[in-house]
Design a protein around this motif. Structure first.
Motif, PDB file in Angstrom:
ATOM      1  N   ARG A  21       1.868  11.781 -10.094  1.00 30.08           N
ATOM      2  CA  ARG A  21       1.156  13.070 -10.093  1.00 30.08           C
ATOM      3  C   ARG A  21       2.127  14.238 -10.203  1.00 30.08           C
ATOM      4  N   ARG A  23       0.832  -1.204   0.000  1.00 30.16           N
ATOM      5  CA  ARG A  23       0.000   0.000   0.000  1.00 30.16           C
ATOM      6  C   ARG A  23       0.869   1.258   0.000  1.00 30.16           C
ATOM      7  N   GLN A  24       1.893   1.274   0.821  1.00 27.35           N
ATOM      8  CA  GLN A  24       2.769   2.444   0.873  1.00 27.35           C
ATOM      9  C   GLN A  24       3.536   2.621  -0.437  1.00 27.35           C
ATOM     10  N   ARG A  32       2.497   1.644  -3.473  1.00 29.58           N
ATOM     11  CA  ARG A  32       1.558   2.153  -4.474  1.00 29.58           C
ATOM     12  C   ARG A  32       1.262   3.630  -4.259  1.00 29.58           C
ATOM     13  N   THR A  33       1.080   4.027  -3.004  1.00 34.94           N
ATOM     14  CA  THR A  33       0.804   5.431  -2.697  1.00 34.94           C
ATOM     15  C   THR A  33       1.966   6.318  -3.125  1.00 34.94           C
ATOM     16  N   THR A  34       3.179   5.888  -2.832  1.00 33.12           N
ATOM     17  CA  THR A  34       4.360   6.667  -3.195  1.00 33.12           C
ATOM     18  C   THR A  34       4.507   6.766  -4.708  1.00 33.12           C
ATOM     19  N   ALA A  54       2.102   6.562  -6.953  1.00 31.84           N
ATOM     20  CA  ALA A  54       1.035   7.432  -7.459  1.00 31.84           C
ATOM     21  C   ALA A  54       1.386   8.896  -7.215  1.00 31.84           C
ATOM     22  N   ARG A  55       1.955   9.203  -6.059  1.00 26.88           N
ATOM     23  CA  ARG A  55       2.362  10.570  -5.743  1.00 26.88           C
ATOM     24  C   ARG A  55       3.439  11.044  -6.716  1.00 26.88           C
TER      25      ARG A  55
END
Length: 72
Positions: free
Chosen positions: A66, A55-56, A58-60, A62-63
């Motif tokens: 962006r 999860r971390q 994927r979040t990183t 995606a950030r």
């Protein structure tokens, strides 16, 4: 005394270098098994790490995507 030690040391090095020869070796089957076990543990560790922190990660990612899109 020091002179004798230095001569002995140099003579030992010269004799060792003179005795070198080309050696053709192979990997012993037991060594191959040990390497496989080590690589299996490393693979299991990284797989567990990726699963635990997915999860971390994927979040990183995606950030970062962006941020890169905004800069274009």
């Amino acid at each position: 005394m020091v002179r004798t030690v230095v001569r002995s040391f140099l003579l030992t090095i010269i004799a060792g270098v003179a005795g070198l020869r080309l050696i053709f070796a192979y990997i012993d089957p037991n060594t191959g098994g040990m390497l496989f076990q080590i690589l299996a543990v490393v693979f299991a560790f990284f797989s567990g790490f990726m699963l635990f922190f997915s999860r971390q990660i994927r979040t990183t990612l995606a950030r970062v995507q962006r941020i890169l899109r905004r800069e274009q």
